[in-house]
Design an enzyme around this catalytic site. Structure first.
Site, PDB file in Angstrom:
ATOM      1  N   GLY A   1      -6.513   2.842  10.432  1.00  0.00           N
ATOM      2  CA  GLY A   1      -4.961   2.121  10.891  1.00  0.00           C
ATOM      3  C   GLY A   1      -4.767   2.882  12.132  1.00  0.00           C
TER       4      GLY A   1
ATOM      5  N   ASN B   1       0.367  -1.101   0.133  1.00  0.00           N
ATOM      6  CA  ASN B   1      -0.020   0.433  -0.004  1.00  0.00           C
ATOM      7  C   ASN B   1       0.864   1.162  -0.045  1.00  0.00           C
ATOM      8  OD1 ASN B   1       1.161  -0.457   2.431  1.00  0.00           O
ATOM      9  ND2 ASN B   1      -0.682   0.424   3.344  1.00  0.00           N
TER      10      ASN B   1
ATOM     11  N   ASP C   1      -0.916  -6.363  12.153  1.00  0.00           N
ATOM     12  CA  ASP C   1      -0.537  -4.647  10.877  1.00  0.00           C
ATOM     13  C   ASP C   1      -1.038  -3.732  11.187  1.00  0.00           C
ATOM     14  OD1 ASP C   1      -3.204  -5.306   8.973  1.00  0.00           O
ATOM     15  OD2 ASP C   1      -4.267  -4.616   9.671  1.00  0.00           O
TER      16      ASP C   1
END
Length: 419
Positions: free
Chosen positions: A325, A96, A306
């Site tokens: 996030g 990403n 993550d």
């Protein structure tokens, strides 16, 4: 690199010295000797730390840094330094970035940029061109260049035929396809878990159904193609059940869960704090308990931080428009120890390498030194002083964590806090 680790308790069920307190002599990056007492006859660097424990190096299957394109969030160099100080000797990097990592030269750039660090970085390539979900990217070329799997990070593959073709094509060279578990038309504009709290707070809901429909669809496609599938960061009880049933059919499927989904629920949203805006969203206590049970019985293969750094401009805005996030490398060990024993925590943190084709190294004489150093007995309140990332968007700020990480020894390097 030569070093002598003194009075360390080994936590490694595959080591001949599991649960023993020993000295560990490392010479030229390999474990030369393990014994109750080793004299430092060659004047090697000595490592003496309080309540020192060591294990095989830890692995994180879903890490984002930002470079290239989002260096204000995090750079590869500082990201790998953060990973090392957090105990991770190996991380898998999500694509990403800007531009998205979707070609062999992009993979080569990432590998070159990350070389010569204590923590090893293995890149994931985008599954589709530019991560747009329309056309497959250059999967074989990226595989040849060093991509360990293919994933449009947090972007679901809406076209089932595209995922079918990806599974079939990648199976020709043993490639691992990752599919984010969310049905976009069901999730819609939802930003938090669709449940009582989303209604109370007036926030748009992203229902568990959106995840479960996608998981069910992907498992049907997997059964048809007989490919290799990894489902990252599941978050609901039904997803655990679906994957458990798929594994009983001997389908080649694995999955992970984000550590924060094991500890926190959507009850955290009461103050509209955007640090808790993550994808998949924080779910309910029922989901949380099912995820923990899924780890215990082996349905869920691995945990992940993550880790996704987001700068303050991306978080300090209205909840609907804030970016998804949280960072998670620094808090991973201490958070897991709030749920599991040290032995189980280490077991979880060292799982997953084989699935991605990455070698493991036990703590035995003759093995390559790939070691994490930690103290499992310290409790503390997690604060910004514990964060090494450029971005500070941690949803564990202010939470009590258990366990301190000292650092790692890997790739012929020592990276220990304050070293």
């Amino acid at each position: 690199m030569n070093a002598l680790i003194k009075s360390a308790t080994i936590v490694d069920s595959k080591s001949d010295f599991h649960n023993e307190k020993v000295d560990i002599l490392i010479e030229k990056g390999r474990i030369a000797k393990i014994s109750k007492r080793i004299n430092n006859t060659n004047n090697h660097k000595e490592i003496r730390l309080e309540n020192l424990h060591v294990s095989q190096g830890w692995f994180d299957s879903s890490v984002s840094f930002g470079e290239p394109g989002y260096e204000e969030r995090e750079t590869i160099a500082n990201g790998l330094h953060t990973a090392a100080l957090s105990g991770f000797t190996v991380v898998a990097l999500n694509p990403n970035t800007n531009p998205v990592v979707d070609s062999a030269p992009d993979i080569t750039f990432i590998k070159t940029k990350s070389s010569n660090n204590a923590t090893s970085l293995f890149p994931l390539g985008a599954l589709t061109q530019s991560g747009n979900g329309i056309d497959l990217a250059e999967l074989y070329d990226m595989h040849t260049a060093g991509a360990i799997a293919f994933y449009d990070y947090q972007h679901p593959i809406e076209n089932p035929n595209l995922l079918k073709i990806a599974l079939q094509y990648a199976s020709n060279f043993g490639g691992l396809v990752c599919s984010f578990p969310q049905e976009s038309k069901i999730s819609g504009l939802g930003v938090v878990n669709e449940h009582i709290n989303s209604t109370k707070l007036g926030l748009k809901g992203n229902p568990a159904l959106a995840e479960e429909l996608q998981v069910a669809r992907d498992l049907f496609l997997l059964e048809y193609t007989q490919g290799r599938l990894h489902i990252p960061t599941i978050s609901t009880a039904k997803s655990v059940q679906l994957i458990r049933e798929a594994k009983s059919k001997k389908l080649d499927v694995s999955c992970s869960v984000a550590i924060h989904n094991l500890l926190l629920t959507d009850d955290e949203l009461v103050d509209f704090n955007t640090v808790y805006k993550v994808l998949p969203p924080l779910r309910t206590t029922t989901d949380k308990e099912a995820l923990i049970e899924g780890l215990k019985d082996g349905t869920i293969d691995m945990v992940t931080s993550d880790h996704n750094p987001i700068d303050i401009e991306g978080k300090n805005i209205e909840f609907d428009y804030a970016k998804y996030g949280t960072i998670g490398l620094e808090s991973a060990f201490g958070a897991l120890q709030n749920i599991f024993t040290t032995k189980k925590t280490i077991d979880l943190l060292t799982k997953g390498k084989e699935r991605f084709g990455i070698g493991t190294h036990t703590i035995n004489e003759g093995e390559k030194a790939e070691i994490t150093l930690f103290n499992p007995g310290v409790s503390y309140e997690f604060s910004e002083s514990n964060i090494h990332s450029k971005s500070k968007n941690s949803l564990f700020l202010g939470k009590t964590l258990k366990g301190k990480v000292y650092g790692i020894i890997a790739n012929n390097k020592i990276c220990v806090a304050n070293d």
